[in-house]
Scaffold this motif. Sequence first.
Motif, short mmCIF file in Angstrom:
data_model
loop_
_atom_site.label_atom_id
_atom_site.label_comp_id
_atom_site.label_asym_id
_atom_site.label_seq_id
_atom_site.Cartn_x
_atom_site.Cartn_y
_atom_site.Cartn_z
N LEU A 46 0.82 -1.21 0.00
CA LEU A 46 0.00 0.00 0.00
C LEU A 46 0.85 1.26 0.00
O LEU A 46 0.58 2.21 -0.74
CB LEU A 46 -0.96 0.00 1.19
N MET A 47 1.91 1.27 0.80
CA MET A 47 2.78 2.44 0.85
C MET A 47 3.56 2.60 -0.46
O MET A 47 3.73 3.72 -0.95
CB MET A 47 3.74 2.37 2.03
N MET A 76 2.51 1.73 -3.38
CA MET A 76 1.54 2.24 -4.36
C MET A 76 1.27 3.73 -4.15
O MET A 76 1.19 4.49 -5.12
CB MET A 76 0.25 1.42 -4.29
N VAL A 77 1.13 4.15 -2.91
CA VAL A 77 0.89 5.57 -2.62
C VAL A 77 2.06 6.41 -3.11
O VAL A 77 1.88 7.43 -3.79
CB VAL A 77 0.67 5.79 -1.10
N PHE A 78 3.27 5.99 -2.80
CA PHE A 78 4.43 6.78 -3.19
C PHE A 78 4.75 6.67 -4.68
O PHE A 78 5.32 7.58 -5.26
CB PHE A 78 5.65 6.43 -2.33
N ASN A 79 4.37 5.54 -5.31
CA ASN A 79 4.46 5.47 -6.77
C ASN A 79 3.57 6.52 -7.40
O ASN A 79 3.94 7.18 -8.37
CB ASN A 79 4.06 4.09 -7.29
N LYS A 80 2.38 6.69 -6.85
CA LYS A 80 1.44 7.70 -7.35
C LYS A 80 2.02 9.10 -7.15
O LYS A 80 1.95 9.94 -8.05
CB LYS A 80 0.10 7.56 -6.62
N VAL A 81 2.61 9.36 -6.00
CA VAL A 81 3.18 10.68 -5.71
C VAL A 81 4.34 10.99 -6.67
O VAL A 81 4.46 12.10 -7.17
CB VAL A 81 3.67 10.75 -4.23
N LEU A 134 1.56 2.65 -10.99
CA LEU A 134 1.02 2.29 -9.68
C LEU A 134 1.53 0.93 -9.19
O LEU A 134 1.88 0.76 -8.03
CB LEU A 134 -0.51 2.29 -9.73
N VAL A 183 7.67 3.18 3.82
CA VAL A 183 7.42 1.87 3.21
C VAL A 183 7.90 0.76 4.16
O VAL A 183 7.19 -0.21 4.41
CB VAL A 183 8.11 1.74 1.83
N PHE A 191 10.19 8.50 2.03
CA PHE A 191 9.27 7.54 1.41
C PHE A 191 9.72 6.11 1.71
O PHE A 191 8.91 5.25 2.06
CB PHE A 191 9.20 7.74 -0.11
#
Length: 121
Positions: free
Chosen positions: A21-22, A24-29, A34, A62, A58
Motif C-alpha cells: 500500500l505504501m 503504491m501511494v508513493f508510486n502515485k506521488v 502504480l 514503506v 518515502f
Amino acid sequence: MKDLLISLVVVVLIHELGHILMVMVFNKVEKRPLFDYFVSVDWKHVSIVHEKFARPSFNFFVALAGPVLPVICSSVLFSIWKHSFCHLLMFFSLLNTVMLHPALPDGRNITDSLNEMKGEK
C-alpha cells in the motif's frame, strides 16, 4: 493448531500488504506506474521488491508500514470482536514488531533511510 497457523499467515499477509500500500501511494506521488513492484517468495522469505524512492522519507514509511499495519488491524479487530482468534492475531502482530530491529530487513531499511535523511540536512 489451525487457528495458530491461519493467524500467522494472516499477519504475514497484512505485513506485506502494508508495504504494498505504501509503495503504491508513493508510486502515485512520484508519478510512477502504480503497480511498479513485485512480490518475491522463496522457501523462507516473502518480500516486496521495488525501485528505491528518491526521497528517503518515502523509503522510511514503506519499511515502517509492514510491521505497523498488522498491529493497527489486529487492535481494531480485537476491540470490535472479542474472540480467541483475535488474541492470536494480536500476539503475532506484536511479535511482528521484532522486524523493526536494525539487524532485520525492515529495521535495516528504516535505519538506512534515517541515515540518508540525516545526511541530507
